[in-house]
Design a protein around this motif. Structure first.
Motif, PDB file in Angstrom:
ATOM      1  N   THR A  55      58.944  41.311  42.259  1.00  0.00           N
ATOM      2  CA  THR A  55      58.380  42.186  41.752  1.00  0.00           C
ATOM      3  C   THR A  55      57.399  41.431  40.744  1.00  0.00           C
ATOM      4  OG1 THR A  55      60.847  43.595  41.501  1.00  0.00           O
ATOM      5  CG2 THR A  55      60.085  43.039  39.977  1.00  0.00           C
ATOM      6  N   LEU A  56      56.187  42.379  40.164  1.00  0.00           N
ATOM      7  CA  LEU A  56      55.667  41.668  38.869  1.00  0.00           C
ATOM      8  C   LEU A  56      55.446  42.304  37.898  1.00  0.00           C
ATOM      9  CD1 LEU A  56      53.073  41.285  41.551  1.00  0.00           C
ATOM     10  CD2 LEU A  56      53.982  39.167  40.729  1.00  0.00           C
ATOM     11  N   THR A  57      55.546  42.229  37.092  1.00  0.00           N
ATOM     12  CA  THR A  57      55.897  42.874  35.774  1.00  0.00           C
ATOM     13  C   THR A  57      54.632  42.757  34.720  1.00  0.00           C
ATOM     14  OG1 THR A  57      57.325  41.126  34.169  1.00  0.00           O
ATOM     15  CG2 THR A  57      58.214  42.375  36.361  1.00  0.00           C
ATOM     16  N   GLY A  58      54.907  43.586  33.451  1.00  0.00           N
ATOM     17  CA  GLY A  58      54.434  43.890  32.286  1.00  0.00           C
ATOM     18  C   GLY A  58      53.051  43.542  32.431  1.00  0.00           C
ATOM     19  N   GLY A  59      52.731  44.761  33.469  1.00  0.00           N
ATOM     20  CA  GLY A  59      51.374  45.436  33.848  1.00  0.00           C
ATOM     21  C   GLY A  59      51.233  44.029  34.984  1.00  0.00           C
ATOM     22  N   ALA A  60      50.807  45.137  36.408  1.00  0.00           N
ATOM     23  CA  ALA A  60      50.643  44.268  37.241  1.00  0.00           C
ATOM     24  C   ALA A  60      49.183  44.805  38.480  1.00  0.00           C
ATOM     25  CB  ALA A  60      51.744  44.501  38.163  1.00  0.00           C
ATOM     26  N   ARG A  61      48.590  44.667  39.726  1.00  0.00           N
ATOM     27  CA  ARG A  61      47.453  45.004  39.948  1.00  0.00           C
ATOM     28  C   ARG A  61      47.628  44.651  41.378  1.00  0.00           C
ATOM     29  NH1 ARG A  61      41.718  44.662  37.650  1.00  0.00           N
ATOM     30  NH2 ARG A  61      42.617  46.620  36.457  1.00  0.00           N
ATOM     31  N   ALA A  62      47.195  45.445  42.342  1.00  0.00           N
ATOM     32  CA  ALA A  62      47.683  45.246  43.737  1.00  0.00           C
ATOM     33  C   ALA A  62      46.108  45.784  44.524  1.00  0.00           C
ATOM     34  CB  ALA A  62      48.364  45.706  44.524  1.00  0.00           C
ATOM     35  N   VAL A  63      45.416  45.024  44.953  1.00  0.00           N
ATOM     36  CA  VAL A  63      44.084  44.885  45.819  1.00  0.00           C
ATOM     37  C   VAL A  63      44.198  44.819  47.189  1.00  0.00           C
ATOM     38  CG1 VAL A  63      41.812  44.798  45.158  1.00  0.00           C
ATOM     39  CG2 VAL A  63      42.850  44.577  42.937  1.00  0.00           C
ATOM     40  N   ARG A  64      43.980  46.038  48.085  1.00  0.00           N
ATOM     41  CA  ARG A  64      43.207  45.746  48.954  1.00  0.00           C
ATOM     42  C   ARG A  64      41.835  46.471  49.641  1.00  0.00           C
ATOM     43  NH1 ARG A  64      47.761  46.783  53.818  1.00  0.00           N
ATOM     44  NH2 ARG A  64      46.939  44.974  55.873  1.00  0.00           N
ATOM     45  N   GLY A  65      40.962  45.233  50.582  1.00  0.00           N
ATOM     46  CA  GLY A  65      39.231  46.095  50.165  1.00  0.00           C
ATOM     47  C   GLY A  65      39.278  46.423  49.260  1.00  0.00           C
ATOM     48  N   ASP A  66      38.493  48.016  48.597  1.00  0.00           N
ATOM     49  CA  ASP A  66      37.982  48.811  47.691  1.00  0.00           C
ATOM     50  C   ASP A  66      39.124  49.633  46.679  1.00  0.00           C
ATOM     51  OD1 ASP A  66      37.934  50.790  49.204  1.00  0.00           O
ATOM     52  OD2 ASP A  66      36.050  51.622  48.926  1.00  0.00           O
ATOM     53  N   VAL A  67      40.452  49.303  47.376  1.00  0.00           N
ATOM     54  CA  VAL A  67      41.587  50.075  46.633  1.00  0.00           C
ATOM     55  C   VAL A  67      42.455  49.370  45.916  1.00  0.00           C
ATOM     56  CG1 VAL A  67      43.456  51.504  46.788  1.00  0.00           C
ATOM     57  CG2 VAL A  67      41.288  51.912  48.599  1.00  0.00           C
ATOM     58  N   THR A  68      42.363  49.883  44.785  1.00  0.00           N
ATOM     59  CA  THR A  68      43.243  48.989  43.411  1.00  0.00           C
ATOM     60  C   THR A  68      43.925  50.111  43.005  1.00  0.00           C
ATOM     61  OG1 THR A  68      41.256  48.212  43.137  1.00  0.00           O
ATOM     62  CG2 THR A  68      42.783  48.397  40.917  1.00  0.00           C
ATOM     63  N   VAL A  69      45.073  49.571  43.278  1.00  0.00           N
ATOM     64  CA  VAL A  69      47.305  50.277  42.213  1.00  0.00           C
ATOM     65  C   VAL A  69      47.230  49.552  40.446  1.00  0.00           C
ATOM     66  CG1 VAL A  69      49.185  51.141  42.488  1.00  0.00           C
ATOM     67  CG2 VAL A  69      47.582  51.007  44.997  1.00  0.00           C
ATOM     68  N   ASP A  70      46.968  50.165  39.969  1.00  0.00           N
ATOM     69  CA  ASP A  70      47.946  49.309  38.425  1.00  0.00           C
ATOM     70  C   ASP A  70      49.393  50.133  38.156  1.00  0.00           C
ATOM     71  OD1 ASP A  70      45.352  47.732  38.199  1.00  0.00           O
ATOM     72  OD2 ASP A  70      44.518  49.087  37.371  1.00  0.00           O
ATOM     73  N   ALA A  71      49.848  49.548  37.483  1.00  0.00           N
ATOM     74  CA  ALA A  71      51.015  50.246  37.727  1.00  0.00           C
ATOM     75  C   ALA A  71      51.911  49.027  36.489  1.00  0.00           C
ATOM     76  CB  ALA A  71      51.354  50.620  38.418  1.00  0.00           C
ATOM     77  N   ASP A  72      52.864  49.141  35.219  1.00  0.00           N
ATOM     78  CA  ASP A  72      53.375  48.833  34.287  1.00  0.00           C
ATOM     79  C   ASP A  72      54.217  47.770  35.178  1.00  0.00           C
ATOM     80  OD1 ASP A  72      52.786  50.076  32.235  1.00  0.00           O
ATOM     81  OD2 ASP A  72      54.853  51.393  32.366  1.00  0.00           O
ATOM     82  N   THR A  73      54.925  47.799  36.673  1.00  0.00           N
ATOM     83  CA  THR A  73      55.667  47.122  37.544  1.00  0.00           C
ATOM     84  C   THR A  73      55.182  47.181  38.850  1.00  0.00           C
ATOM     85  OG1 THR A  73      57.177  47.367  35.544  1.00  0.00           O
ATOM     86  CG2 THR A  73      57.590  46.820  38.116  1.00  0.00           C
ATOM     87  N   LEU A  74      54.883  46.329  39.491  1.00  0.00           N
ATOM     88  CA  LEU A  74      54.509  46.879  41.259  1.00  0.00           C
ATOM     89  C   LEU A  74      55.707  45.560  41.927  1.00  0.00           C
ATOM     90  CD1 LEU A  74      50.529  45.638  42.053  1.00  0.00           C
ATOM     91  CD2 LEU A  74      51.414  48.030  41.276  1.00  0.00           C
ATOM     92  N   ILE A  75      55.844  46.424  43.336  1.00  0.00           N
ATOM     93  CA  ILE A  75      57.022  45.721  44.075  1.00  0.00           C
ATOM     94  C   ILE A  75      56.830  45.197  45.379  1.00  0.00           C
ATOM     95  CG2 ILE A  75      60.201  45.982  44.284  1.00  0.00           C
ATOM     96  CD1 ILE A  75      60.542  47.407  42.023  1.00  0.00           C
ATOM     97  N   GLY A  76      56.830  44.052  45.966  1.00  0.00           N
ATOM     98  CA  GLY A  76      56.964  44.291  47.696  1.00  0.00           C
ATOM     99  C   GLY A  76      58.244  44.166  48.182  1.00  0.00           C
TER     100      GLY A  76
END
Length: 313
Positions: A55-76
């Motif tokens: 779990t990534l908190t405090g404002g997180a980003r996931a990038v794969r290729g040219d696609v970006t996902v921003d959110a307050d929290t990301l859970i992998g």
């Protein structure tokens, strides 16, 4: 801040970098092509061995290729990586926990198979953008489900909104909007229904003499750039078609975006100004504004024509 769990993330095939490190180029939001996912965050990284999540908190980003996902929290969501068919499983790593070597606690390499985004979700590439409060992307099925308020997906050709749920099925190039779902085109035409299912066109074949660059999933993702141009849409429940001069409603219908022709079935009403036609079925040409009422078995065609009704300009 990167914690001691960083070796587990690297084993999962996740590439960690600085917040402003540029992403590599790739296809649309279909994250099932096997490319590395780059993760960035501002506050904490929490690894749960029992739940097999990071779990990534405090404002997180996931990038794969040219696609970006921003959110307050990301859970992998992580799991053991299975070997390809016909290949033996790799031997378990040596137990070097006594020496602090950071061995994989799951007894083998890890892979990321699902990403969950919570709070102020913004997903985008060079041409398209999507917004919601919560999103879940399943890499095995190549399916994204987004929920929350003010769900919205924009492309260069149109805008898709929904009240309850928005889905994208990458392998079939199918988008689903549930609850007051609406597609609005750049020229002001609108298709609306309780449930709206639209299909985008497949990627155009390469010019003659150039090889086809195929992958295990040729379909583009929900933010698939040029290939995200809509082909057709099916609506169920309170279907409404609107142009600048005409409104047509029915119980269900289908609309072809290239020809701009729709077919409505069930309790059909076509209204232009004060004039109205009612029937069981209708073919509506949203480009010319001509609606053709078709006879049905449940009710005859009826119409209301107001004298001296001004013709649209």
């Amino acid at each position: 801040m990167m914690s001691r769990t960083a070796p587990f993330l690297v084993a999962a095939g996740l590439v960690l970098g600085l917040p402003h490190e540029p992403a590599a180029h790739a296809e649309g939001l279909d994250m099932s092509h096997g490319e590395a996912v780059r993760l960035f965050w501002k506050n904490e990284e929490i690894y749960d061995r029992n739940a097999q999540t990071v779990t990534l908190t405090g404002g997180a980003r996931a990038v794969r290729g040219d696609v970006t996902v921003d959110a307050d929290t990301l859970i992998g969501y992580l799991r053991k990586k299975t070997p390809p068919p016909g290949q033996p499983a790799p031997p378990p790593p040596a137990d070097n926990s006594q020496s602090g070597g950071g061995a994989d606690p799951m007894g083998g390499s890890l892979e990321l198979y699902r990403i969950e985004a919570r709070g102020h979700v913004h997903i985008y590439n060079q041409t398209d953008q999507g917004w919601g409060d919560h999103a879940l992307y399943d890499m095995d099925q190549a399916v994204m489900v987004m929920t929350g308020k003010h769900l919205k997906l924009t492309t260069p050709q149109d805008v898709l909104t929904a009240r309850d749920v928005m889905e994208y099925h990458s392998r079939t190039r199918m988008s689903v909007g549930r609850g007051d779902a609406t597609v609005t085109t750049n020229d002001g035409k609108q298709v609306k229904a309780d449930v709206l299912v639209s299909f985008s066109k497949p990627e155009a074949p390469p010019p003659a003499g150039q090889p086809q660059q195929a992958s295990q999933n040729d379909a583009a993702g929900p933010l698939g750039g040029g290939s995200s141009k809509l082909d057709r849409a099916y609506g169920w429940g309170h279907v409404v078609l609107r142009t600048q001069t005409q409104t047509a409603t029915g119980d269900r219908g289908v609309y072809m975006f290239d020809t701009q022709i729709a077919r409505l079935v069930g309790h059909v009403h076509v209204t232009q100004g004060q004039n109205q036609n009612n029937g069981s079925q209708a073919i509506v040409n949203m480009k010319t504004g001509i609606a053709t009422m078709l006879p049905g078995t449940d009710s005859p065609i009826q119409g209301l024509v107001v004298p001296n009704e001004a013709a649209p300009k």
